[in-house]
Design an enzyme around this catalytic site. Sequence first.
Site, short mmCIF file in Angstrom:
data_model
loop_
_atom_site.label_atom_id
_atom_site.label_comp_id
_atom_site.label_asym_id
_atom_site.label_seq_id
_atom_site.Cartn_x
_atom_site.Cartn_y
_atom_site.Cartn_z
N HIS A 1 -10.99 -1.81 14.05
CA HIS A 1 -11.24 -1.19 14.79
C HIS A 1 -10.09 -2.49 16.11
O HIS A 1 -9.95 -2.04 16.58
CB HIS A 1 -12.19 -1.30 15.16
CG HIS A 1 -13.34 -0.89 17.10
ND1 HIS A 1 -13.27 0.46 17.13
CD2 HIS A 1 -13.01 -1.88 17.37
CE1 HIS A 1 -14.11 0.34 18.20
NE2 HIS A 1 -13.32 -1.27 18.62
N GLU A 2 -11.07 -3.95 15.68
CA GLU A 2 -10.00 -4.90 16.39
C GLU A 2 -8.91 -4.99 16.47
O GLU A 2 -8.11 -5.49 17.23
CB GLU A 2 -11.02 -5.91 15.91
CG GLU A 2 -12.50 -6.31 16.16
CD GLU A 2 -12.47 -5.66 17.79
OE1 GLU A 2 -11.77 -5.51 18.08
OE2 GLU A 2 -13.68 -5.08 18.39
N HIS B 1 -7.17 -2.51 18.48
CA HIS B 1 -7.17 -3.62 20.09
C HIS B 1 -5.56 -4.17 20.13
O HIS B 1 -5.04 -4.88 21.00
CB HIS B 1 -8.10 -4.22 20.66
CG HIS B 1 -9.70 -3.02 20.92
ND1 HIS B 1 -9.42 -2.09 21.68
CD2 HIS B 1 -10.38 -3.40 20.28
CE1 HIS B 1 -10.38 -1.50 21.80
NE2 HIS B 1 -11.24 -2.04 20.64
#
Length: 419
Positions: free
Chosen positions: A18-19, A22
């Site tokens: 997920h990160e 980003h």
Amino acid sequence: MNTVIAFIFMFGLLVFIHELGHLIFAKRAGMLAREFAIGFGPKIFSYRKDETLYTIRLLPIGGYVRVAGDDPEIVELKPGYHIGIEFNEQNKVNKIIVNNKSKYPNAKVVEVEHIDLDHDLILLCHDLNTEERIQYEIDRKALFVMDEKETLIAPYDRQFGSKSVGKKAMQVFAGPLMNFLLAIVIFWGLGFVQGVPVEEASLGSVEEGSPAEQAELVEGDTITSIDGKEINDWTEFVLYVQERPSEEIALTVDRAGETIETSLVTNSYETETGEMIGRIGVTRDFDKAPLEVFSYGFTQVYEIGKLILDALGMLVTGQLSLDALAGPVGIYTATDEVVQTGILNFFMWTAMLSINLGIVNLLPLPALDGGRLMFLGYEAIRGKPLDPQKEGIFHFIGFALLMLLMIAVTWNDIERLFM
């Protein structure tokens, strides 16, 4: 112990992916990513590479990518401040020391008249020794030093707020997107290893000595009807058999285009809840055709995502209570049960949680990616962003409420353990 390792691996993978989304899109947009963190709270491990600090933190409740401009980062230097400065080979300021200047003997101490670290990158100051008024250029990669902690300055074009709405939205959306992509990749892997479950009531293996073997059923047979009732898929077939323990049933079977009639008496099996269900000793058929495996990744994400959205809808309308939600303790308990059933089911569970994480993060709530996208939508319509302080208050309140919800859900998890 296996469960602990599996849970740490699963949690780390979901948050990391997920990160990572980003981080990748922040860098692609030219943003300065200051930190990539797994977990919150005190650091237990850190490693710096180029501009970014990679950390693992104590509390396993998520992660974050800290991008320049997301929040106040460095102390504002007002006129009259005494600071130390060091220079690079081009005579540009490459280090600005706010306090503890005595620990930097090579630093030149000056009094600030004006400093711009965002746009012009200049320092107008007075030399305390000569009283001379001097202007220096500041290097784009200069370090701001406070309490001996070095922070890379971020010119405005490296900050989140300087980018277009589209680039900012993509950077925010990339986290949930990566969770969906992870789930697709896991389902592809499962498809290539075990195959794609066939929708029809087609038989895989037939257990030796089972009612199915005694009825001369073989691998590849497709059940088309039971007791004269048409069977359309595997689920319908299983439910019909389970509802009839120790009962005789008549089967119509398609075997390579040939119709066969047979009958058998189901076995009776007691579940953990004490319920008696019927079984005939067969497993589901799987298809390993590459095209089927490819589409399987997308269809599974769609189907599971739809179930999660339906559950969220029921939660909002009150058809589902908060007691149905699971926090970290509940997920750990469920993971323990899944791990006992084998590694393939564990990866299936991981994919489902990845989809869930992606969807929950897209909810239009402050402190979640969906909340940030909502504010970016407002910016796109209005033509300018909401005041950062007001947006920060919304996100802080949202984060506090999420923490309260997590505490409540975790308490429910613990209560369920002792029921």
